[in-house]
Design a protein around this motif. Structure first.
Motif, mmCIF file in Angstrom:
data_model
loop_
_atom_site.group_PDB
_atom_site.id
_atom_site.type_symbol
_atom_site.label_atom_id
_atom_site.label_comp_id
_atom_site.label_asym_id
_atom_site.label_seq_id
_atom_site.Cartn_x
_atom_site.Cartn_y
_atom_site.Cartn_z
ATOM 1 N N ALA A 84 0.851 -1.196 0.000
ATOM 2 C CA ALA A 84 0.000 0.000 0.000
ATOM 3 C C ALA A 84 0.884 1.243 0.000
ATOM 4 O O ALA A 84 1.915 1.288 0.658
ATOM 5 C CB ALA A 84 -0.907 -0.020 1.218
ATOM 6 N N ASP A 85 0.456 2.245 -0.760
ATOM 7 C CA ASP A 85 1.207 3.486 -0.887
ATOM 8 C C ASP A 85 1.120 4.287 0.417
ATOM 9 O O ASP A 85 0.023 4.544 0.924
ATOM 10 C CB ASP A 85 0.602 4.266 -2.067
ATOM 11 N N PRO A 86 2.270 4.667 1.011
ATOM 12 C CA PRO A 86 2.256 5.358 2.312
ATOM 13 C C PRO A 86 1.425 6.643 2.303
ATOM 14 O O PRO A 86 0.745 6.944 3.282
ATOM 15 C CB PRO A 86 3.729 5.677 2.571
ATOM 16 N N ASP A 87 1.454 7.374 1.190
ATOM 17 C CA ASP A 87 0.658 8.612 1.118
ATOM 18 C C ASP A 87 -0.832 8.294 1.181
ATOM 19 O O ASP A 87 -1.601 8.978 1.855
ATOM 20 C CB ASP A 87 0.951 9.366 -0.186
ATOM 21 N N ALA A 88 -1.220 7.247 0.433
ATOM 22 C CA ALA A 88 -2.632 6.851 0.423
ATOM 23 C C ALA A 88 -3.046 6.393 1.821
ATOM 24 O O ALA A 88 -4.156 6.690 2.280
ATOM 25 C CB ALA A 88 -2.861 5.739 -0.597
ATOM 26 N N LEU A 89 -2.148 5.683 2.506
ATOM 27 C CA LEU A 89 -2.444 5.232 3.872
ATOM 28 C C LEU A 89 -2.667 6.420 4.798
ATOM 29 O O LEU A 89 -3.589 6.430 5.609
ATOM 30 C CB LEU A 89 -1.301 4.371 4.420
ATOM 31 N N ARG A 90 -1.806 7.434 4.663
ATOM 32 C CA ARG A 90 -1.920 8.616 5.507
ATOM 33 C C ARG A 90 -3.238 9.348 5.254
ATOM 34 O O ARG A 90 -3.934 9.734 6.181
ATOM 35 C CB ARG A 90 -0.733 9.565 5.245
ATOM 36 N N ARG A 91 -3.565 9.490 3.957
ATOM 37 C CA ARG A 91 -4.823 10.172 3.619
ATOM 38 C C ARG A 91 -6.021 9.410 4.172
ATOM 39 O O ARG A 91 -6.963 9.988 4.697
ATOM 40 C CB ARG A 91 -4.967 10.289 2.093
ATOM 41 N N ALA A 92 -5.973 8.077 4.046
ATOM 42 C CA ALA A 92 -7.082 7.249 4.532
ATOM 43 C C ALA A 92 -7.253 7.435 6.037
ATOM 44 O O ALA A 92 -8.373 7.571 6.542
ATOM 45 C CB ALA A 92 -6.823 5.784 4.201
ATOM 46 N N MET A 93 -6.123 7.480 6.740
ATOM 47 C CA MET A 93 -6.145 7.649 8.192
ATOM 48 C C MET A 93 -6.765 8.992 8.555
ATOM 49 O O MET A 93 -7.606 9.089 9.437
ATOM 50 C CB MET A 93 -4.700 7.551 8.704
ATOM 51 N N GLN A 94 -6.352 10.016 7.803
ATOM 52 C CA GLN A 94 -6.804 11.377 8.072
ATOM 53 C C GLN A 94 -8.315 11.527 7.861
ATOM 54 O O GLN A 94 -8.993 12.192 8.620
ATOM 55 C CB GLN A 94 -6.068 12.302 7.105
ATOM 56 N N HIS A 95 -8.820 10.902 6.798
ATOM 57 C CA HIS A 95 -10.227 11.099 6.436
ATOM 58 C C HIS A 95 -11.104 9.910 6.791
ATOM 59 O O HIS A 95 -12.248 9.826 6.348
ATOM 60 C CB HIS A 95 -10.345 11.404 4.941
ATOM 61 N N ARG A 96 -10.563 8.975 7.564
ATOM 62 C CA ARG A 96 -11.311 7.769 7.952
ATOM 63 C C ARG A 96 -11.923 7.074 6.739
ATOM 64 O O ARG A 96 -13.136 6.888 6.641
ATOM 65 C CB ARG A 96 -12.386 8.125 8.987
ATOM 66 N N MET A 97 -11.043 6.748 5.795
ATOM 67 C CA MET A 97 -11.486 6.063 4.587
ATOM 68 C C MET A 97 -10.812 4.700 4.516
ATOM 69 O O MET A 97 -9.790 4.480 5.154
ATOM 70 C CB MET A 97 -11.113 6.886 3.359
ATOM 71 N N PRO A 98 -11.365 3.771 3.697
ATOM 72 C CA PRO A 98 -10.718 2.459 3.545
ATOM 73 C C PRO A 98 -9.285 2.625 3.041
ATOM 74 O O PRO A 98 -9.035 3.454 2.159
ATOM 75 C CB PRO A 98 -11.578 1.747 2.506
ATOM 76 N N VAL A 99 -8.353 1.836 3.577
ATOM 77 C CA VAL A 99 -6.948 2.009 3.206
ATOM 78 C C VAL A 99 -6.610 1.342 1.867
ATOM 79 O O VAL A 99 -5.685 1.756 1.177
ATOM 80 C CB VAL A 99 -5.997 1.488 4.306
ATOM 81 N N LEU A 100 -7.361 0.288 1.519
ATOM 82 C CA LEU A 100 -7.133 -0.389 0.223
ATOM 83 C C LEU A 100 -8.467 -0.446 -0.520
ATOM 84 O O LEU A 100 -9.052 -1.513 -0.687
ATOM 85 C CB LEU A 100 -6.633 -1.825 0.453
ATOM 86 N N PRO A 101 -8.988 0.708 -0.950
ATOM 87 C CA PRO A 101 -10.362 0.737 -1.486
ATOM 88 C C PRO A 101 -10.521 -0.110 -2.748
ATOM 89 O O PRO A 101 -9.676 -0.050 -3.644
ATOM 90 C CB PRO A 101 -10.590 2.227 -1.796
ATOM 91 N N VAL A 102 -11.580 -0.925 -2.786
ATOM 92 C CA VAL A 102 -11.810 -1.755 -3.976
ATOM 93 C C VAL A 102 -12.199 -0.927 -5.179
ATOM 94 O O VAL A 102 -12.077 -1.383 -6.316
ATOM 95 C CB VAL A 102 -12.905 -2.828 -3.759
ATOM 96 N N ASN A 103 -12.692 0.290 -4.930
ATOM 97 C CA ASN A 103 -13.067 1.116 -6.088
ATOM 98 C C ASN A 103 -11.887 1.962 -6.580
ATOM 99 O O ASN A 103 -12.034 2.781 -7.467
ATOM 100 C CB ASN A 103 -14.283 1.990 -5.756
ATOM 101 N N GLY A 104 -10.715 1.738 -6.021
ATOM 102 C CA GLY A 104 -9.520 2.427 -6.517
ATOM 103 C C GLY A 104 -8.913 1.664 -7.686
ATOM 104 O O GLY A 104 -9.532 0.750 -8.230
ATOM 105 N N ALA A 105 -7.697 2.046 -8.052
ATOM 106 C CA ALA A 105 -7.035 1.406 -9.191
ATOM 107 C C ALA A 105 -6.700 -0.041 -8.841
ATOM 108 O O ALA A 105 -6.363 -0.344 -7.694
ATOM 109 C CB ALA A 105 -5.764 2.170 -9.526
ATOM 110 N N ARG A 106 -6.828 -0.930 -9.847
ATOM 111 C CA ARG A 106 -6.458 -2.329 -9.624
ATOM 112 C C ARG A 106 -5.060 -2.558 -10.190
ATOM 113 O O ARG A 106 -4.823 -2.293 -11.362
ATOM 114 C CB ARG A 106 -7.446 -3.254 -10.331
ATOM 115 N N PRO A 107 -4.134 -3.054 -9.365
ATOM 116 C CA PRO A 107 -2.778 -3.266 -9.880
ATOM 117 C C PRO A 107 -2.793 -4.298 -11.015
ATOM 118 O O PRO A 107 -3.581 -5.244 -10.987
ATOM 119 C CB PRO A 107 -1.991 -3.790 -8.672
#
Ligand SMILES: [Zn+2]
Ligand SMILES: [Zn+2]
Length: 351
Positions: A84-107
């Motif tokens: 998981a991308d550290p920036d995305a993790l930080r943002r998720a923490m800040q905004h109480r969002m899923p850390v690995l959202p299924v509606n995000g990009a699929r590797p």
């Protein structure tokens, strides 16, 4: 006095009553355990979840799929699934969002995982004549899916949108998504996953839960968790709440024996925890119905069968869906390994 900084292990040790709020998946053992459970269910070995003959073949096929998932997980090269991308993790923490959202990009590794899954299944089909007929045919169709087809199918699986979906293809695409997301989720630290505003969606990936499970052992004694159908994480929710609308006034339990249905009663709920009531087959699989939102979700109870497995047990207890459906309750969310055809009138036949 000298102030001493507590280490993480010591902090957790301070509160012995703390409920682990998030159980991250262990894909190395999860898919093997699921395959075993599906076979036992198919063989009618599980007291409390009787399986009719029509369902046996499907459970055996899904057991082969879970075996293939386990094999793919075992062969994944280290780092094949991007962290998981550290920036995305930080943002998720800040905004109480899923850390690995299924509606995000699929590797892009999803395509490789899907191809490996089909290879494992082809080997199974070659060695198990009982499975080979139907499986070989569906494998040929799955191999013919190009990148846009696979993407469209994955979108439909994640949106629980059966409209543009071949019900025979969906479980295999869902299985590849489960591998990718459960491996990613297993590399997280639970403490770095924020609670969401809602308790009804997976805090890791934002998907709906497949079912509830009452866990025993360690600090999870008698607590209810919701099991995610995509990343396979489990998160805690108090037993008295509806897992769909979070109201708590009109919850009831329905077992496979209709006579067992009774309104929720906190006294009985506590009573469930008494050791002399353990291993009651009638309480292994029940539906929790809610008269506020008229939905239901099944709950599998480890106090009554140590090896309950939410996805497998949900699949095998279709009879319970029929009973509760007849009583007028809507299923809250689907099982990624089972896709019913659209009901008559709702599909675009007339177009
Ligand atoms: Zn999840
Ligand atoms: Zn409700």
């Amino acid at each position: 006095m000298v102030q001493r900084i507590l280490q993480p292990g010591e902090i957790e040790g301070l509160d012995h009553n703390a409920i682990p709020r998030l159980l991250l998946p262990q894909p190395d053992s999860l898919f093997k355990a699921r395959a075993l459970r599906l076979r036992e269910l198919a063989q009618g070995k599980i007291k409390g979840i009787p399986v009719d003959a029509g369902m046996q073949g499907y459970l055996v096929l899904m057991a082969a799929l879970a075996d293939a998932q386990a094999a793919v997980v075992g062969k994944l090269a280290p780092g094949a699934v991007p962290a998981a991308d550290p920036d995305a993790l930080r943002r998720a923490m800040q905004h109480r969002m899923p850390v690995l959202p299924v509606n995000g990009a699929r590797p892009p590794v999803l395509r490789d995982i899907f191809a490996s899954l089909l290879d494992e299944l082809a080997a199974t089909a070659a060695s198990q004549p009982a499975l080979s007929g139907g499986l070989t045919q569906v494998l040929a169709q799955l191999r013919a899916l190009d990148a846009p087809d696979l993407d469209a199918c994955a979108d439909a699986v994640l949106d629980e949108n059966g409209d543009n979906l071949n019900p025979m293809h969906a479980p295999f695409v869902a299985a590849a998504l489960q591998i990718l997301w459960s491996v990613s989720a297993s590399e997280l630290r639970a403490a770095r996953v924020p609670d969401l505003e809602t308790g009804t969606l997976c805090p890791v990936c934002g998907s709906h839960p497949v079912a509830s499970v009452i866990r025993i052992g360690g600090q999870s004694q008698g607590y209810r968790y919701l099991h995610c159908g995509i990343c396979e994480s489990e998160w805690h929710m108090v037993r008295v709440k509806c897992s769909t609308c979070e109201q708590n006034g009109k919850i009831a339990y329905q077992g496979l024996d209709a006579a067992d249905a009774k309104p929720f009663d906190p006294v009985t709920a506590k009573d469930d925890k008494l050791p002399n009531k353990a291993n009651d087959p009638k309480k292994v699989a029940r539906a929790e119905t809610c008269d506020d939102c008229h939905s239901y979700r099944k709950v599998f109870n480890q106090e009554h069968d140590y090896n309950v497995e939410p996805l497998a047990d949900d699949l095998a207890s279709l009879m319970l869906d029929l009973l509760v459906g007849e009583a007028g309750y809507q299923r809250a969310s689907g099982n990624p390994l089972l896709w019913m055809g659209r009901s008559e009138g709702s599909e675009g036949q007339q177009a």
